[in-house]
Design a protein around this motif. Sequence first.
Motif, PDB file in Angstrom:
ATOM      1  N   HIS A   5       0.790  -1.234   0.000  1.00  0.00           N
ATOM      2  CA  HIS A   5       0.000   0.000   0.000  1.00  0.00           C
ATOM      3  C   HIS A   5       0.820   1.281   0.000  1.00  0.00           C
ATOM      4  O   HIS A   5       0.245   2.361  -0.084  1.00  0.00           O
ATOM      5  CB  HIS A   5      -0.894   0.041   1.231  1.00  0.00           C
ATOM      6  N   GLU A  42      -2.770  -4.413  -4.031  1.00  0.00           N
ATOM      7  CA  GLU A  42      -3.307  -3.156  -3.497  1.00  0.00           C
ATOM      8  C   GLU A  42      -2.624  -1.904  -4.057  1.00  0.00           C
ATOM      9  O   GLU A  42      -3.051  -0.792  -3.772  1.00  0.00           O
ATOM     10  CB  GLU A  42      -3.182  -3.159  -1.966  1.00  0.00           C
ATOM     11  N   TRP A  69      -3.316 -10.631  -3.492  1.00  0.00           N
ATOM     12  CA  TRP A  69      -2.214 -11.278  -2.774  1.00  0.00           C
ATOM     13  C   TRP A  69      -2.242 -12.809  -2.762  1.00  0.00           C
ATOM     14  O   TRP A  69      -1.169 -13.421  -2.810  1.00  0.00           O
ATOM     15  CB  TRP A  69      -2.143 -10.715  -1.347  1.00  0.00           C
ATOM     16  N   ASN A  88       1.680  -5.425   3.909  1.00  0.00           N
ATOM     17  CA  ASN A  88       0.959  -6.663   3.666  1.00  0.00           C
ATOM     18  C   ASN A  88       0.369  -6.597   2.258  1.00  0.00           C
ATOM     19  O   ASN A  88       0.143  -5.496   1.738  1.00  0.00           O
ATOM     20  CB  ASN A  88      -0.162  -6.828   4.702  1.00  0.00           C
ATOM     21  N   CYS A  89       0.123  -7.740   1.645  1.00  0.00           N
ATOM     22  CA  CYS A  89       0.148  -9.065   2.269  1.00  0.00           C
ATOM     23  C   CYS A  89       1.271  -9.892   1.626  1.00  0.00           C
ATOM     24  O   CYS A  89       1.222 -10.108   0.415  1.00  0.00           O
ATOM     25  CB  CYS A  89      -1.173  -9.749   2.048  1.00  0.00           C
ATOM     26  N   GLY A  99     -13.338  -4.597   0.627  1.00  0.00           N
ATOM     27  CA  GLY A  99     -12.647  -5.490   1.550  1.00  0.00           C
ATOM     28  C   GLY A  99     -11.523  -6.271   0.914  1.00  0.00           C
ATOM     29  O   GLY A  99     -10.843  -5.786   0.004  1.00  0.00           O
ATOM     30  N   CYS A 100     -11.383  -7.492   1.393  1.00  0.00           N
ATOM     31  CA  CYS A 100     -10.176  -8.276   1.079  1.00  0.00           C
ATOM     32  C   CYS A 100     -10.492  -9.473   0.203  1.00  0.00           C
ATOM     33  O   CYS A 100     -11.606  -9.996   0.216  1.00  0.00           O
ATOM     34  CB  CYS A 100      -9.571  -8.832   2.351  1.00  0.00           C
ATOM     35  N   CYS A 145      -8.561  -5.263  -1.898  1.00  0.00           N
ATOM     36  CA  CYS A 145      -8.200  -6.261  -2.915  1.00  0.00           C
ATOM     37  C   CYS A 145      -9.327  -7.234  -3.229  1.00  0.00           C
ATOM     38  O   CYS A 145      -9.190  -8.078  -4.113  1.00  0.00           O
ATOM     39  CB  CYS A 145      -6.931  -6.995  -2.514  1.00  0.00           C
ATOM     40  N   CYS A 188      -7.802  -0.512   0.353  1.00  0.00           N
ATOM     41  CA  CYS A 188      -8.772  -0.736   1.432  1.00  0.00           C
ATOM     42  C   CYS A 188      -9.015   0.545   2.229  1.00  0.00           C
ATOM     43  O   CYS A 188     -10.149   0.822   2.633  1.00  0.00           O
ATOM     44  CB  CYS A 188      -8.304  -1.864   2.346  1.00  0.00           C
ATOM     45  N   GLU A 245      -8.119  -9.504   6.910  1.00  0.00           N
ATOM     46  CA  GLU A 245      -7.196  -9.169   8.003  1.00  0.00           C
ATOM     47  C   GLU A 245      -7.655  -7.953   8.805  1.00  0.00           C
ATOM     48  O   GLU A 245      -8.791  -7.522   8.681  1.00  0.00           O
ATOM     49  CB  GLU A 245      -5.753  -9.050   7.476  1.00  0.00           C
ATOM     50  N   LYS A 264      -6.986  -4.746   8.980  1.00  0.00           N
ATOM     51  CA  LYS A 264      -7.385  -3.451   8.427  1.00  0.00           C
ATOM     52  C   LYS A 264      -8.879  -3.483   8.127  1.00  0.00           C
ATOM     53  O   LYS A 264      -9.592  -2.502   8.316  1.00  0.00           O
ATOM     54  CB  LYS A 264      -6.619  -3.163   7.142  1.00  0.00           C
ATOM     55  N   ALA A 265      -9.333  -4.620   7.655  1.00  0.00           N
ATOM     56  CA  ALA A 265     -10.766  -4.755   7.366  1.00  0.00           C
ATOM     57  C   ALA A 265     -11.575  -4.696   8.655  1.00  0.00           C
ATOM     58  O   ALA A 265     -12.706  -4.203   8.661  1.00  0.00           O
ATOM     59  CB  ALA A 265     -11.029  -6.063   6.634  1.00  0.00           C
TER      60      ALA A 265
HETATM   61 FE1  FSO Z   1      -4.288  -7.305   2.361  1.00  0.00          FE
HETATM   62 FE2  FSO Z   1      -6.167  -6.729   0.565  1.00  0.00          FE
HETATM   63 FE3  FSO Z   1      -5.374  -3.769   1.988  1.00  0.00          FE
HETATM   64 FE4  FSO Z   1      -6.993  -5.904   2.968  1.00  0.00          FE
HETATM   65  S1  FSO Z   1      -3.937  -6.707   0.387  1.00  0.00           S
HETATM   66  S2  FSO Z   1      -6.286  -7.853   2.340  1.00  0.00           S
HETATM   67  S3  FSO Z   1      -8.627  -4.820   3.941  1.00  0.00           S
HETATM   68  O1  FSO Z   1      -7.345  -5.402   1.167  1.00  0.00           O
HETATM   69  O2  FSO Z   1      -5.931  -4.539   3.208  1.00  0.00           O
HETATM   70  O3  FSO Z   1      -4.124  -5.282   2.663  1.00  0.00           O
END
Ligand code: FSO
Length: 555
Positions: free
Chosen positions: A232, A256, A280, A299-300, A408-409, A437, A462, A496, A498-499
């Motif tokens: 990010h 991301e 990811w 991440n990730c 979200g993820c 992502c 995100c 994860e 952040k979500a």
């Molecule tokens: Fe990981 Fe994806 Fe951006 Fe999440 S790459 S999973 S909420 O979107 O955070 O970091």
Amino acid sequence: MYCYQCEETAKGCGCTTMGVCGKDTETAGLQDVLIYLAKGIAVRNCAAMEKGTGNGKAGKFIAEVLFATLTNVNFDKERFHAYIREAISIRDALPPAGEIEPDACTWTPADDAAIAAKAGEVGVLATANEDVRSLRELLVYGLKGVGAYYYHADALGYEDDEITAFIQRALASTLQDLTLDEMVGIILECGGVGVRVLALLDTANTATFGAPQITMVRTAPGTRPGILVTGHDLKDLHDLLEQTKGLGVDIYTHGEMLPAHAYPAFKKYGHLIGNYGGSWPFQKEEFEAFNGPVLVTTNCLVPPKESYKDRIYTTGPVGFEGVAHIPEAADGTKDFSAMIRHAQGCQPPKNLHGRARPSWVSLFGEKGGDGNRDLITGCAHGAVLAIAGTVIDAVKAGAIRRFVVMAGCDGRQGERSYYTEFAQALPKDTVILTAGCAKYRYNSLDLGDIDGIPRLLDAGQCNDCYSLVVIAQALAEAFGVGINDLPVSYNIAWYEQKAVLVLLALLHLGVKNITLGPRLPAFVSPGVLNVLVENFGIRKNTTVAEDLHLMVPGN
Ligand code: FSO
Ligand code: SF4
């Protein structure tokens, strides 16, 4: 080891041996001890701050270590030992918080064995009552999200003492015996701080790199050697682009980092040529095929295969044993020259032709041509509100029946094909608002447009869920209704922490009836789930048909 902070936790309960993510027992223990020490710093620094004698840098350190323990960020034991040493030195330089302090303020390990032994005492299961444990962990995971986003804003020179003060007050609260109501209150406050940190990062990104513009991003690779940038951190990407100018190396985004293409400051680099691959979980295939170095800024990170491990470079809070790390110099700069020289000797990326895209792309026959469909991004609040009149007219005329937030993820499980199928099944008079992502499950589909408005609006990373909130608030104002009265449904995919924070931010804003999937968090106890269901109407996703019926009335 007991870790249940992410959606993929073993058997939907908790990882007790090797984490599904690849985190081993020793690293998990080091992370638990580090968080424990961060709580000790927080207790002492909160007391010192009340007297006006606090350590102003402690909050920034805590934000970084919270980020380092977030899923798929850092697997490097040595880095955690270094963080632990630094944590003890920051804590011990602060005056005691009172005559009787929690053990986290005073415990000092004699050696590595003492750290390992402590890990057994201070992990998740140290709290016996399952509702208290659930609320404490929910708060800590929300704080990990705050720490991560704060880290990025701070990297661009945007600080906010109220955010770092809250992080410390909230961490310290997990060592106190609070009532369940008090804990719920702090968790909702964390959601409010989440909105604040998302806004701070939005300001940092747009003030530094310009307001994102709606942009189509090329996915076909070029013919020169490349460097792939994932994660990010836009500042890392910017600095790398500067250092690679005129050197015969192309720069690609991954995962991301895709939304970077939408910022005016990045558009001026001709060698930022496109996006390579998807989200990811598919990096093993995609990094292998890329042929050149990969810079992992956050991440990730999936533990790399030996076949390409020597091409991985980590930076910032990211780490993996045996992988080269690019540190920040005292003046804040990073020297990418070794990675750039490495790239110059590599083959150009292989054309994925959609091959590394998992089955969902071919599922719907969306490969098209060479399989390299361009991807839309940059539909952040500035760009969408610039066409707000058109959007509002389309809603009033019935051309747009509903917006569905599918932010979200992404994740590894096959069941996440639900999101592709859901996007595909949405009626043609609906618009998907996305960020994070999760979008890679459907951003290769040809969803078309409604009177020129794309049916998939990707706000960005995100953290750009903030944009979706700003858009929703503007629509609510335009229609003169509350946020829950808008024709908007929420079908959020999480993975994860952040979500977790984004979810808390939405709850803080009063958003109700969010559908969450593909599994509910293991750290939410039945008692806490009841609170979430009763007060916020949170529900787990079910089948495409059932959820469609609920989220798009009339279907
Ligand atoms: Fe990981 Fe994806 Fe951006 Fe999440 S790459 S999973 S909420 O979107 O955070 O970091
Ligand atoms: Fe398991 Fe997720 Fe924790 Fe990794 S981060 S150990 S997969 S719960």
